[in-house]
Design a protein around this motif. Structure first.
Motif, PDB file in Angstrom:
ATOM      1  N   THR A  27      17.695  40.010  33.884  1.00 16.06           N
ATOM      2  CA  THR A  27      18.953  40.752  33.898  1.00 16.06           C
ATOM      3  C   THR A  27      18.698  42.223  34.206  1.00 16.06           C
ATOM      4  O   THR A  27      19.398  42.820  35.036  1.00 16.06           O
ATOM      5  N   ALA A  28      17.701  42.802  33.558  1.00 18.23           N
ATOM      6  CA  ALA A  28      17.370  44.210  33.790  1.00 18.23           C
ATOM      7  C   ALA A  28      16.998  44.446  35.252  1.00 18.23           C
ATOM      8  O   ALA A  28      17.462  45.411  35.878  1.00 18.23           O
ATOM      9  N   ARG A  29      16.184  43.582  35.801  1.00 19.85           N
ATOM     10  CA  ARG A  29      15.756  43.735  37.204  1.00 19.85           C
ATOM     11  C   ARG A  29      16.944  43.588  38.164  1.00 19.85           C
ATOM     12  O   ARG A  29      17.084  44.350  39.108  1.00 19.85           O
ATOM     13  N   ALA A  38       8.032  44.848  35.138  1.00 13.40           N
ATOM     14  CA  ALA A  38       7.866  43.394  35.227  1.00 13.40           C
ATOM     15  C   ALA A  38       6.859  42.984  36.301  1.00 13.40           C
ATOM     16  O   ALA A  38       7.144  42.150  37.154  1.00 13.40           O
ATOM     17  N   GLN A  39       5.659  43.556  36.228  1.00 11.68           N
ATOM     18  CA  GLN A  39       4.626  43.272  37.225  1.00 11.68           C
ATOM     19  C   GLN A  39       4.291  41.791  37.356  1.00 11.68           C
ATOM     20  O   GLN A  39       4.014  41.327  38.448  1.00 11.68           O
ATOM     21  N   THR A  48       4.758  45.087  30.959  1.00  6.62           N
ATOM     22  CA  THR A  48       5.553  46.066  31.711  1.00  6.62           C
ATOM     23  C   THR A  48       7.049  45.777  31.689  1.00  6.62           C
ATOM     24  O   THR A  48       7.808  46.365  32.458  1.00  6.62           O
ATOM     25  N   CYS A  49       7.462  44.910  30.767  1.00  3.83           N
ATOM     26  CA  CYS A  49       8.898  44.684  30.535  1.00  3.83           C
ATOM     27  C   CYS A  49       9.221  44.923  29.068  1.00  3.83           C
ATOM     28  O   CYS A  49      10.206  44.435  28.543  1.00  3.83           O
ATOM     29  N   GLN A 105       5.570  52.190  30.586  1.00  8.38           N
ATOM     30  CA  GLN A 105       5.157  50.804  30.372  1.00  8.38           C
ATOM     31  C   GLN A 105       3.635  50.760  30.438  1.00  8.38           C
ATOM     32  O   GLN A 105       3.021  51.461  31.228  1.00  8.38           O
ATOM     33  N   GLY A 106       3.043  49.939  29.609  1.00  8.50           N
ATOM     34  CA  GLY A 106       1.603  49.790  29.609  1.00  8.50           C
ATOM     35  C   GLY A 106       1.195  48.454  30.194  1.00  8.50           C
ATOM     36  O   GLY A 106       2.030  47.603  30.442  1.00  8.50           O
ATOM     37  N   CYS A 107      -0.073  48.294  30.457  1.00  9.24           N
ATOM     38  CA  CYS A 107      -0.609  47.014  30.890  1.00  9.24           C
ATOM     39  C   CYS A 107      -2.075  47.164  31.186  1.00  9.24           C
ATOM     40  O   CYS A 107      -2.550  48.183  31.534  1.00  9.24           O
TER      41      CYS A 107
END
Length: 107
Positions: A27-29, A38-39, A48-49, A105-107
């Motif tokens: 929904t966000a995307r 959202a990678q 990342t989400c 966002q982290g990852c």
């Protein structure tokens, strides 16, 4: 159709009519919510989400599974109310849900 409130990293509040059955991340995307990267595309393979769920809503969500717990360890500034938006499946019961997107966002 649940209505979801997103607080974007700059503090802007956006309310979105979401389709039940989608995830919060999808929904966000679809609606261009800033800060949701959202990678991994929703595979619960990154953080990342990441969002902060408004505390009154935490009890209305299913508990985090182990894989989400593990991914949240790499999230930027995780908190007790941190969730990965790819793991929140939207239903009519989540009408009014409010989440805040972190500054990074982290990852």
């Amino acid at each position: 159709m649940p209505r979801i409130a997103f607080i974007e990293p700059d503090g802007a509040r956006r309310e979105i009519d979401a389709a039940a059955g989608l995830t919060l991340m999808e929904t966000a995307r679809r609606h261009g919510i800033r800060g949701i990267v959202a990678q991994c595309g929703g595979a619960c393979a990154c953080a990342t989400c990441h969002v902060y769920v408004a505390p009154p809503w935490m009890a209305k969500l299913p508990p985090r599974e182990d894989i989400e717990e593990g991914m949240l360890e790499s999230a930027w500034e995780p908190r007790p109310n941190s969730r990965l938006s790819c793991q929140i499946h939207l239903t009519a019961a989540l009408d009014g849900l409010e989440v805040t997107v972190p500054e990074r966002q982290g990852c």
